[in-house]
Design a protein around this motif. Structure first.
Motif, mmCIF file in Angstrom:
data_model
loop_
_atom_site.group_PDB
_atom_site.id
_atom_site.type_symbol
_atom_site.label_atom_id
_atom_site.label_comp_id
_atom_site.label_asym_id
_atom_site.label_seq_id
_atom_site.Cartn_x
_atom_site.Cartn_y
_atom_site.Cartn_z
ATOM 1 N N ALA A 27 -17.789 2.312 -23.919
ATOM 2 C CA ALA A 27 -17.121 1.525 -22.828
ATOM 3 C C ALA A 27 -16.612 2.293 -21.983
ATOM 4 N N GLY A 28 -15.919 3.489 -22.388
ATOM 5 C CA GLY A 28 -15.416 4.374 -21.666
ATOM 6 C C GLY A 28 -16.439 5.194 -20.609
ATOM 7 N N GLU A 29 -17.476 5.712 -21.204
ATOM 8 C CA GLU A 29 -18.675 6.078 -20.658
ATOM 9 C C GLU A 29 -19.252 5.302 -19.381
ATOM 10 N N ALA A 30 -19.460 3.947 -19.719
ATOM 11 C CA ALA A 30 -19.972 3.010 -18.865
ATOM 12 C C ALA A 30 -19.077 2.976 -17.571
ATOM 13 N N ALA A 31 -17.564 2.925 -17.949
ATOM 14 C CA ALA A 31 -16.728 2.584 -16.929
ATOM 15 C C ALA A 31 -16.657 3.791 -15.884
ATOM 16 N N ILE A 32 -16.902 5.089 -16.582
ATOM 17 C CA ILE A 32 -16.859 6.125 -15.815
ATOM 18 C C ILE A 32 -17.997 6.311 -14.986
ATOM 19 N N LYS A 33 -19.227 6.111 -15.425
ATOM 20 C CA LYS A 33 -20.655 6.204 -14.646
ATOM 21 C C LYS A 33 -20.368 5.103 -13.586
ATOM 22 N N SER A 34 -19.814 3.681 -13.547
ATOM 23 C CA SER A 34 -19.624 2.925 -12.647
ATOM 24 C C SER A 34 -18.822 3.250 -11.663
ATOM 25 N N GLY A 35 -17.629 3.973 -12.171
ATOM 26 C CA GLY A 35 -16.669 4.478 -11.207
ATOM 27 C C GLY A 35 -17.591 5.348 -10.236
ATOM 28 N N ILE A 36 -18.399 6.500 -10.737
ATOM 29 C CA ILE A 36 -18.774 7.507 -9.865
ATOM 30 C C ILE A 36 -19.845 6.931 -9.016
ATOM 31 N N GLU A 37 -20.727 5.914 -9.488
ATOM 32 C CA GLU A 37 -21.555 5.056 -8.674
ATOM 33 C C GLU A 37 -20.742 4.509 -7.762
ATOM 34 N N VAL A 38 -19.633 3.905 -7.642
ATOM 35 C CA VAL A 38 -18.865 3.093 -6.521
ATOM 36 C C VAL A 38 -18.473 4.307 -5.414
ATOM 37 N N ILE A 39 -18.029 5.417 -5.989
ATOM 38 C CA ILE A 39 -17.604 6.420 -5.027
ATOM 39 C C ILE A 39 -18.610 7.169 -4.348
ATOM 40 N N GLU A 40 -19.839 7.231 -5.011
ATOM 41 C CA GLU A 40 -21.031 7.772 -4.329
ATOM 42 C C GLU A 40 -21.570 7.022 -3.195
ATOM 43 N N ARG A 41 -21.273 5.680 -3.085
ATOM 44 C CA ARG A 41 -21.660 4.738 -2.309
ATOM 45 C C ARG A 41 -20.584 4.771 -0.983
ATOM 46 N N GLY A 42 -19.488 5.449 -1.215
ATOM 47 C CA GLY A 42 -18.503 5.561 -0.230
ATOM 48 C C GLY A 42 -17.682 4.341 -0.140
#
Length: 250
Positions: free
Chosen positions: A91-106
């Motif tokens: 769950a932690g890894e999935a949340a981090i991956k999702s957060g990074i994707e959101v940030i990379e979209r600006g």
């Protein structure tokens, strides 16, 4: 849907806001907030012009029936992403991956460093995983946010909210770009997390407790269980004493 929900919330509850100027008009940022109520993820986006993406447990998106479909549509409409929390590490890894994707979209990524709602209105130790790792992996600024009185509007277990004005204080962005790429250093992760929690504490005025909220919840549950068992034992002793008294009288 975000604007219709946000408009309704602002009309009904009239939340007050300080520090809106600290939210960038464009570009990525991480909004790190204290967590007092289920409604926090709705009040914060309601007062912003930009979309904020939060992480939500997958059960909100997969519940069966008409109610389940409506709940899933609601959470998607307000910009929440499902994460399977059945395995803590996964769950932690999935949340981090999702957060990074959101940030990379600006875009804006919202996160609760405490990891769960406060059980008593106090501010608890931040977990050094998601927040710090997303910030250091992306270099995005971290904006501390304090939700005020939302726990009074919708305490845990209450379905119908109480009509009153919550508050939101938004602090100045924190720059951790000097640590970018050091997301594998647990001492750096702790330092970043503690700095953000300190800023949240100043904004919220909450009493700070240097343990995790999950541990506090376990302590509260254990204390409640012990109190119930003690009350049950006292009741049994009283009943036993009454029976002996009745037999003696005979």
């Amino acid at each position: 849907m975000k604007f219709s929900i946000g408009g309704s919330l602002k009309l009904a509850f009239r939340p007050w806001v300080e520090g809106l100027e600290n939210i960038p008009a464009e570009g990525p940022a991480i909004l790190a907030s204290n967590h007092l109520s289920f409604s926090d993820s709705f009040f914060l986006p309601a007062v912003l012009d930009r979309k904020v993406t939060f992480i939500a447990k997958a059960e909100y998106f997969t519940s069966p029936g008409v109610k389940g479909k409506l709940t899933a549509a609601f959470f998607k409409g307000v910009g929440q992403l499902p994460v399977d929390r059945s395995g803590a590490r996964g769950a932690g890894e999935a949340a981090i991956k999702s957060g990074i994707e959101v940030i990379e979209r600006g875009e804006l990524f919202g996160i609760y460093p405490e990891g769960t709602r406060s059980p008593d209105g106090r501010l608890y130790r931040g977990k050094p995983g998601g927040l710090a790792r997303v910030a250091l992996a992306t270099g995005a600024p971290v904006i501390p946010v304090a939700m005020i009185d939302t726990e009074k509007i919708q305490p845990p277990g209450k379905v119908v909210p109480k009509l009153m004005r919550p508050g939101i204080r938004i602090g100045k962005p924190l720059d951790f770009s000097r640590y970018q790429g050091m997301d594998g250093d647990r001492f750096i992760l702790r330092s970043v997390t503690d700095e953000v929690m300190y800023e949240i504490m100043k904004l919220s005025g909450q009493e700070y407790v240097d343990i995790y909220a999950t541990a506090a919840k376990r302590q509260i549950a254990d204390a409640e269980k012990a109190a119930k068992e003690a009350a049950k034992a006292d009741k049994a002793d009283t009943a036993d004493g009454s029976d002996k008294g009745d037999k003696g009288a005979e």
